[in-house]
Design an enzyme around this catalytic site. Structure first.
Site, PDB file in Angstrom:
ATOM      1  N   SER A 198       0.805   4.523  -7.526  1.00  0.00           N
ATOM      2  CA  SER A 198       1.650   4.884  -8.669  1.00  0.00           C
ATOM      3  C   SER A 198       1.090   6.078  -9.439  1.00  0.00           C
ATOM      4  O   SER A 198      -0.106   6.350  -9.422  1.00  0.00           O
ATOM      5  CB  SER A 198       1.763   3.705  -9.633  1.00  0.00           C
ATOM      6  OG  SER A 198       2.254   2.572  -8.971  1.00  0.00           O
TER       7      SER A 198
HETATM    8  N1  SAH Z   1      -1.231  -1.121  -6.694  1.00  0.00           N
HETATM    9  C1  SAH Z   1      -1.167  -0.161  -5.622  1.00  0.00           C
HETATM   10  C2  SAH Z   1       0.257   0.362  -5.472  1.00  0.00           C
HETATM   11  C3  SAH Z   1       0.739   0.118  -4.104  1.00  0.00           C
HETATM   12  S1  SAH Z   1       2.465   0.327  -3.823  1.00  0.00           S
HETATM   13  C4  SAH Z   1      -2.175   0.955  -5.793  1.00  0.00           C
HETATM   14  O1  SAH Z   1      -2.831   1.030  -6.838  1.00  0.00           O
HETATM   15  O2  SAH Z   1      -2.328   1.746  -4.871  1.00  0.00           O
HETATM   16  C5  SAH Z   1       2.991  -1.344  -3.640  1.00  0.00           C
HETATM   17  C6  SAH Z   1       2.351  -2.140  -2.536  1.00  0.00           C
HETATM   18  O3  SAH Z   1       3.011  -3.401  -2.512  1.00  0.00           O
HETATM   19  C7  SAH Z   1       2.487  -1.564  -1.146  1.00  0.00           C
HETATM   20  O4  SAH Z   1       1.222  -1.386  -0.590  1.00  0.00           O
HETATM   21  C8  SAH Z   1       3.293  -2.623  -0.382  1.00  0.00           C
HETATM   22  O5  SAH Z   1       2.893  -2.769   0.966  1.00  0.00           O
HETATM   23  C9  SAH Z   1       2.987  -3.870  -1.182  1.00  0.00           C
HETATM   24  N2  SAH Z   1       3.968  -4.961  -1.029  1.00  0.00           N
HETATM   25  C10 SAH Z   1       5.304  -4.891  -0.877  1.00  0.00           C
HETATM   26  N3  SAH Z   1       5.844  -6.120  -0.776  1.00  0.00           N
HETATM   27  C11 SAH Z   1       4.807  -6.998  -0.869  1.00  0.00           C
HETATM   28  C12 SAH Z   1       4.694  -8.418  -0.835  1.00  0.00           C
HETATM   29  N4  SAH Z   1       5.766  -9.217  -0.663  1.00  0.00           N
HETATM   30  N5  SAH Z   1       3.466  -8.981  -0.967  1.00  0.00           N
HETATM   31  C13 SAH Z   1       2.362  -8.218  -1.131  1.00  0.00           C
HETATM   32  N6  SAH Z   1       2.395  -6.858  -1.160  1.00  0.00           N
HETATM   33  C14 SAH Z   1       3.595  -6.265  -1.042  1.00  0.00           C
END
Ligand code: SAH
Length: 225
Positions: free
Chosen positions: A78
């Site tokens: 993000s």
């Molecule tokens: N907090 C992260 C942002 C990652 S984007 C950072 O600081 O980099 C959101 C993430 O959520 C992605 O990696 C995606 O694979 C994950 N995601 C999507 N659906 C999910 C689910 N049902 N359970 C766990 N992770 C999930």
């Protein structure tokens, strides 16, 4: 300018690190404080965590820019302001047990780890989760545990959580996660599909209150197979 400094980082070390520190300071001042984030502990964490170490090397020159960045597998880290805003909304004091859904790069987990007692983070894409787990360990963020799994299920063995933060957007906030929130707890999450709102939910006894913060754009929270 920022581009040149960041490129220098890729090729040298000591001097590059201080350039990164300068870029981080500018990020906090111009993107985060300027937009109204005031929690000093959050600002300190944003100044401390080395965001450029959580992203792929081909985008390192953009590490401290005012936008999200690709981290592979169609996912993104993000925008720094959104990380700071969501963290501030969690009202962390340092004693909390936190659940994060969507480990991604591990960056948000690292920020949380400096501000809470313990962080449990779930990632559904295995290579992302494994990479974040080893990176966080290598960097000494010892109070973070990463699990590969489906965040819709939460982490029942460790529930309840004082705080829950989702960094992928579900169509509606899953009841399972609200159930895993402690009394007096706070959940911060995007909600919605095409139109998404950042919401904060508070649980007080049987009472659930929901506040809408702003419009956002996150990757969708997907279902496991
Ligand atoms: N907090 C992260 C942002 C990652 S984007 C950072 O600081 O980099 C959101 C993430 O959520 C992605 O990696 C995606 O694979 C994950 N995601 C999507 N659906 C999910 C689910 N049902 N359970 C766990 N992770 C999930």
């Amino acid at each position: 300018m920022a581009f040149i400094s960041a490129l220098c980082m890729a090729s040298c070390c000591g001097k590059g690190e201080s350039n990164m520190e300068r870029l981080r300071e500018l990020m906090v001042k111009n993107q985060i404080e300027e937009r109204g984030v005031t929690d000093q502990r959050v600002l300190h964490a944003m100044r401390t965590v080395e965001r450029h170490l959580f992203i792929p090397s081909h985008v390192i020159s953009e590490a401290y820019n005012d936008h999200p960045l690709p981290i592979g597998h169609g996912q993104t880290i993000s925008q720094p302001y959104i990380v700071a805003l969501m963290t501030e909304l969690c009202e962390l004091r340092g004693v909390e047990k936190v659940l994060e859904v969507g480990t991604g790069s591990g960056y948000q987990a690292a920020i949380l780890s400096l501000l809470a007692k313990k962080v449990y983070s779930i990632e559904i894409v295995e290579p992302l989760g494994k990479n974040a787990r080893s990176l966080l360990k290598k960097m000494g963020y010892d109070n973070v545990e990463v699990r590969i799994g489906d965040g819709y299920k939460g982490w029942p063995e460790e529930a309840p959580f004082d705080r829950i933060i989702l960094t992928a957007s579900p169509p509606v906030i899953p009841q399972t996660l609200i159930d895993q929130l402690a009394d007096g707890g706070i959940l911060v999450s995007p909600e919605g599909e095409f139109m998404q709102e950042l919401v904060r939910i508070r649980k007080n006894g049987d009472r659930i209150t929901k506040e809408s913060i702003t419009y956002v754009r996150f990757v969708p929270m997907v279902h496991g197979r």
